[in-house]
Design a protein around this motif. Structure first.
Motif, PDB file in Angstrom:
ATOM      1  N   UNK A  25      61.496 -67.242  10.013  1.00  0.00           N
ATOM      2  CA  UNK A  25      61.995 -67.714   8.735  1.00  0.00           C
ATOM      3  C   UNK A  25      63.504 -67.537   8.630  1.00  0.00           C
ATOM      4  N   UNK A  26      64.097 -66.701   9.465  1.00  0.00           N
ATOM      5  CA  UNK A  26      65.548 -66.520   9.479  1.00  0.00           C
ATOM      6  C   UNK A  26      66.083 -66.896  10.849  1.00  0.00           C
ATOM      7  N   UNK A  27      66.355 -68.178  11.007  1.00  0.00           N
ATOM      8  CA  UNK A  27      66.802 -68.702  12.298  1.00  0.00           C
ATOM      9  C   UNK A  27      68.165 -68.152  12.712  1.00  0.00           C
ATOM     10  N   UNK A  28      68.925 -67.653  11.765  1.00  0.00           N
ATOM     11  CA  UNK A  28      70.235 -67.107  12.072  1.00  0.00           C
ATOM     12  C   UNK A  28      70.186 -65.806  12.842  1.00  0.00           C
ATOM     13  N   UNK A  29      69.019 -65.176  12.920  1.00  0.00           N
ATOM     14  CA  UNK A  29      68.889 -63.915  13.649  1.00  0.00           C
ATOM     15  C   UNK A  29      68.828 -64.080  15.158  1.00  0.00           C
ATOM     16  N   UNK A  30      68.566 -65.287  15.621  1.00  0.00           N
ATOM     17  CA  UNK A  30      68.489 -65.506  17.064  1.00  0.00           C
ATOM     18  C   UNK A  30      69.881 -65.410  17.681  1.00  0.00           C
ATOM     19  N   UNK A  31      69.945 -64.924  18.905  1.00  0.00           N
ATOM     20  CA  UNK A  31      71.206 -64.748  19.599  1.00  0.00           C
ATOM     21  C   UNK A  31      71.279 -65.730  20.762  1.00  0.00           C
ATOM     22  N   UNK A  32      72.348 -66.523  20.783  1.00  0.00           N
ATOM     23  CA  UNK A  32      72.566 -67.470  21.866  1.00  0.00           C
ATOM     24  C   UNK A  32      71.615 -68.640  21.843  1.00  0.00           C
ATOM     25  N   UNK A  33      71.731 -69.488  22.839  1.00  0.00           N
ATOM     26  CA  UNK A  33      70.867 -70.652  22.962  1.00  0.00           C
ATOM     27  C   UNK A  33      71.248 -71.751  21.992  1.00  0.00           C
ATOM     28  N   UNK A  34      70.268 -72.573  21.663  1.00  0.00           N
ATOM     29  CA  UNK A  34      70.482 -73.723  20.803  1.00  0.00           C
ATOM     30  C   UNK A  34      69.523 -73.683  19.628  1.00  0.00           C
ATOM     31  N   UNK A  35      70.020 -74.099  18.476  1.00  0.00           N
ATOM     32  CA  UNK A  35      69.182 -74.260  17.294  1.00  0.00           C
ATOM     33  C   UNK A  35      69.321 -75.698  16.827  1.00  0.00           C
ATOM     34  N   UNK A  36      68.207 -76.404  16.784  1.00  0.00           N
ATOM     35  CA  UNK A  36      68.168 -77.779  16.293  1.00  0.00           C
ATOM     36  C   UNK A  36      67.531 -77.728  14.918  1.00  0.00           C
ATOM     37  N   UNK A  37      68.282 -78.142  13.904  1.00  0.00           N
ATOM     38  CA  UNK A  37      67.777 -78.010  12.539  1.00  0.00           C
ATOM     39  C   UNK A  37      68.461 -79.014  11.628  1.00  0.00           C
ATOM     40  N   UNK A  38      67.803 -79.313  10.515  1.00  0.00           N
ATOM     41  CA  UNK A  38      68.376 -80.250   9.554  1.00  0.00           C
ATOM     42  C   UNK A  38      69.216 -79.559   8.480  1.00  0.00           C
ATOM     43  N   UNK A  39      69.184 -78.229   8.404  1.00  0.00           N
ATOM     44  CA  UNK A  39      69.914 -77.525   7.361  1.00  0.00           C
ATOM     45  C   UNK A  39      71.170 -76.868   7.933  1.00  0.00           C
ATOM     46  N   UNK A  40      72.182 -77.676   8.087  1.00  0.00           N
ATOM     47  CA  UNK A  40      73.440 -77.205   8.671  1.00  0.00           C
ATOM     48  C   UNK A  40      74.121 -76.160   7.784  1.00  0.00           C
ATOM     49  N   UNK A  41      74.080 -76.368   6.478  1.00  0.00           N
ATOM     50  CA  UNK A  41      74.728 -75.452   5.543  1.00  0.00           C
ATOM     51  C   UNK A  41      74.127 -74.047   5.635  1.00  0.00           C
ATOM     52  N   UNK A  42      72.827 -73.976   5.729  1.00  0.00           N
ATOM     53  CA  UNK A  42      72.150 -72.680   5.726  1.00  0.00           C
ATOM     54  C   UNK A  42      72.258 -71.937   7.062  1.00  0.00           C
ATOM     55  N   UNK A  43      72.195 -72.654   8.201  1.00  0.00           N
ATOM     56  CA  UNK A  43      72.029 -71.962   9.479  1.00  0.00           C
ATOM     57  C   UNK A  43      73.209 -72.018  10.447  1.00  0.00           C
ATOM     58  N   UNK A  44      74.052 -73.029  10.378  1.00  0.00           N
ATOM     59  CA  UNK A  44      75.070 -73.207  11.417  1.00  0.00           C
ATOM     60  C   UNK A  44      75.983 -71.991  11.598  1.00  0.00           C
ATOM     61  N   UNK A  45      76.629 -71.553  10.536  1.00  0.00           N
ATOM     62  CA  UNK A  45      77.594 -70.444  10.659  1.00  0.00           C
ATOM     63  C   UNK A  45      76.933 -69.169  11.169  1.00  0.00           C
ATOM     64  N   UNK A  46      75.784 -68.834  10.610  1.00  0.00           N
ATOM     65  CA  UNK A  46      75.105 -67.593  11.013  1.00  0.00           C
ATOM     66  C   UNK A  46      74.637 -67.662  12.459  1.00  0.00           C
ATOM     67  N   UNK A  47      74.073 -68.795  12.858  1.00  0.00           N
ATOM     68  CA  UNK A  47      73.579 -68.928  14.232  1.00  0.00           C
ATOM     69  C   UNK A  47      74.736 -68.901  15.225  1.00  0.00           C
ATOM     70  N   UNK A  48      75.803 -69.640  14.923  1.00  0.00           N
ATOM     71  CA  UNK A  48      76.937 -69.676  15.845  1.00  0.00           C
ATOM     72  C   UNK A  48      77.684 -68.347  15.887  1.00  0.00           C
ATOM     73  N   UNK A  49      77.639 -67.582  14.800  1.00  0.00           N
ATOM     74  CA  UNK A  49      78.243 -66.241  14.814  1.00  0.00           C
ATOM     75  C   UNK A  49      77.518 -65.319  15.792  1.00  0.00           C
ATOM     76  N   UNK A  50      76.266 -65.630  16.085  1.00  0.00           N
ATOM     77  CA  UNK A  50      75.479 -64.858  17.049  1.00  0.00           C
ATOM     78  C   UNK A  50      75.560 -65.447  18.458  1.00  0.00           C
ATOM     79  N   UNK A  51      76.498 -66.358  18.675  1.00  0.00           N
ATOM     80  CA  UNK A  51      76.734 -66.874  20.020  1.00  0.00           C
ATOM     81  C   UNK A  51      75.949 -68.113  20.389  1.00  0.00           C
ATOM     82  N   UNK A  52      75.234 -68.691  19.442  1.00  0.00           N
ATOM     83  CA  UNK A  52      74.455 -69.890  19.734  1.00  0.00           C
ATOM     84  C   UNK A  52      75.208 -71.161  19.417  1.00  0.00           C
TER      85      UNK A  52
END
Length: 85
Positions: free
Chosen positions: A32-59
């Motif tokens: 439920x919290x995709x931003x917790x993953x480290x590295x790799x790729x996240x494909x999602x439709x909610x850029x506002x919610x997940x992009x910054x957090x996911x990329x801050x973790x190296x993804x």
């Protein structure tokens, strides 16, 4: 994302991956919290919610727009991911 209110959403997402991306069936992680993953790729439709957090973790975030042609977007995403091997 998988909903705690709908336990079948986890199996439905895994089934969808198995049908359309069978090579990835053993590589999926659902949360439920995709931003917790480290590295790799996240494909999602909610850029506002997940992009910054996911990329801050190296993804690397890949935005998919549900208002645009999904087949064309997935084709480009698959080509991009194949080029990353």
């Amino acid at each position: 994302f998988p909903s705690h209110d709908s336990p079948h959403s986890y199996s439905e997402k895994a089934e969808w991956i198995g049908i359309y991306f069978p090579d990835l069936i053993n590589k999926i992680n659902l949360s439920q919290d995709k931003g917790n993953f480290v590295g790799g790729f996240l494909i999602d439709d909610n850029e506002v919610k997940w992009k910054a957090k996911f990329e801050a973790n190296g993804g690397q975030f890949i935005h998919i727009d549900p208002k645009k042609d999904m087949r064309q977007q997935w084709k480009k995403i698959v080509e991009f991911l194949a080029s990353q091997k």
